[in-house]
Design a protein around this motif. Sequence first.
Motif, short mmCIF file in Angstrom:
data_model
loop_
_atom_site.label_atom_id
_atom_site.label_comp_id
_atom_site.label_asym_id
_atom_site.label_seq_id
_atom_site.Cartn_x
_atom_site.Cartn_y
_atom_site.Cartn_z
N TYR A 129 0.85 -1.19 0.00
CA TYR A 129 0.00 0.00 0.00
C TYR A 129 0.89 1.24 0.00
N VAL A 130 0.38 2.31 -0.62
CA VAL A 130 1.05 3.61 -0.60
C VAL A 130 0.14 4.54 0.18
N LYS A 131 0.64 5.09 1.29
CA LYS A 131 -0.16 5.96 2.15
C LYS A 131 0.72 7.08 2.70
N ARG A 132 0.07 8.03 3.35
CA ARG A 132 0.77 9.15 3.97
C ARG A 132 0.71 8.99 5.49
N ILE A 133 1.84 9.19 6.15
CA ILE A 133 1.87 9.11 7.62
C ILE A 133 1.18 10.35 8.19
N ILE A 134 0.17 10.10 9.00
CA ILE A 134 -0.59 11.17 9.64
C ILE A 134 -0.22 11.26 11.12
N GLY A 135 -0.03 10.10 11.75
CA GLY A 135 0.28 10.09 13.17
C GLY A 135 1.50 9.25 13.49
N LEU A 136 2.38 9.82 14.30
CA LEU A 136 3.60 9.15 14.76
C LEU A 136 3.32 8.48 16.11
N PRO A 137 4.20 7.58 16.54
CA PRO A 137 4.01 6.95 17.85
C PRO A 137 3.82 8.00 18.95
N GLY A 138 2.77 7.80 19.76
CA GLY A 138 2.48 8.73 20.86
C GLY A 138 1.50 9.83 20.49
N ASP A 139 1.27 10.07 19.20
CA ASP A 139 0.34 11.12 18.77
C ASP A 139 -1.10 10.75 19.08
N LYS A 140 -1.91 11.79 19.29
CA LYS A 140 -3.35 11.63 19.43
C LYS A 140 -3.97 12.23 18.16
N ILE A 141 -4.66 11.39 17.38
CA ILE A 141 -5.22 11.78 16.09
C ILE A 141 -6.73 11.83 16.21
N GLU A 142 -7.32 12.89 15.64
CA GLU A 142 -8.77 13.04 15.68
C GLU A 142 -9.21 13.82 14.44
N MET A 143 -10.41 13.51 13.94
CA MET A 143 -10.97 14.23 12.80
C MET A 143 -12.33 14.78 13.24
N LYS A 144 -12.50 16.11 13.10
CA LYS A 144 -13.75 16.78 13.43
C LYS A 144 -14.07 17.77 12.33
N ASN A 145 -15.28 17.67 11.77
CA ASN A 145 -15.74 18.62 10.75
C ASN A 145 -14.72 18.79 9.63
N ASP A 146 -14.17 17.68 9.18
CA ASP A 146 -13.21 17.64 8.07
C ASP A 146 -11.88 18.34 8.39
N GLN A 147 -11.59 18.48 9.68
CA GLN A 147 -10.32 19.07 10.11
C GLN A 147 -9.53 18.02 10.89
N LEU A 148 -8.27 17.84 10.52
CA LEU A 148 -7.40 16.90 11.21
C LEU A 148 -6.76 17.58 12.41
N PHE A 149 -6.85 16.90 13.55
CA PHE A 149 -6.20 17.38 14.77
C PHE A 149 -5.16 16.35 15.18
N VAL A 150 -3.95 16.81 15.40
CA VAL A 150 -2.88 15.97 15.93
C VAL A 150 -2.43 16.60 17.23
N ASN A 151 -2.57 15.86 18.31
CA ASN A 151 -2.23 16.35 19.65
C ASN A 151 -2.96 17.66 19.97
N GLY A 152 -4.23 17.74 19.54
CA GLY A 152 -5.06 18.90 19.83
C GLY A 152 -4.87 20.09 18.90
N GLU A 153 -3.91 20.03 18.00
CA GLU A 153 -3.64 21.14 17.07
C GLU A 153 -4.16 20.81 15.67
N VAL A 154 -4.78 21.80 15.01
CA VAL A 154 -5.23 21.62 13.63
C VAL A 154 -4.02 21.49 12.72
N VAL A 155 -4.07 20.50 11.83
CA VAL A 155 -2.99 20.29 10.86
C VAL A 155 -3.49 20.70 9.49
N LYS A 156 -2.77 21.59 8.85
CA LYS A 156 -3.10 22.02 7.48
C LYS A 156 -2.56 20.97 6.52
N GLU A 157 -3.42 20.41 5.71
CA GLU A 157 -3.03 19.37 4.76
C GLU A 157 -3.16 19.93 3.34
#
Length: 180
Positions: free
Chosen positions: A78-106
């Motif tokens: 498979y070919v994929k993009r790494i979104i979360g590293l070990p220890g990260d908290k990943i969440e998706m709300k309203n089409d916005q990616l949050f990593v460790n509580g911060e919005v990530v611009k993709e």
Amino acid sequence: MSKSKTLAEMKSWILSLSIAVGIVLIVRTFLFAPYIVEGASMEPTLHNQEKIFVNKLTTVTGFARGEIVIIKGSEDNYVKRIIGLPGDKIEMKNDQLFVNGEVVKESYLAYNREVAEQMGVYLTEDFETVTVPKNQYFVMGDNRLVSMDSRNGLGLIKENQIVGSPEFVYFPFKEFRTVE
């Protein structure tokens, strides 16, 4: 030509070919290898049937969030993009990616986000917070509407499943480019 000279020349050729084959095997096994992209899960970054050259040394140097990787599955790669590293908290709300509580611009999702908006859907459905365990990664495809990834089938990816990172597309030749 004498028989001993012919024999010596043959041994020289066999030695040279053996060394060449050995070097190729070492390079392909430990350094670089070609792969074929299968499916639309990484469009428009990578397209179906494009051939990519993969750097296997990245498994030694480590991975970064946002990096594209090749993953060895039980039956397929498979070919994929790494979104979360070990220890990260990943969440998706309203089409916005949050990593460790911060919005990530993709920025690599701009085209796909536009298509999703035209269809009246979110590009990425909401999901609850996922904490990425040690030695594992959370991955997603760039074409989230069709991608099977950590959200919906692949699960979290173990570090030893990652083969490497694509460096460039080499076929079709008119599409030759680096992968980012």
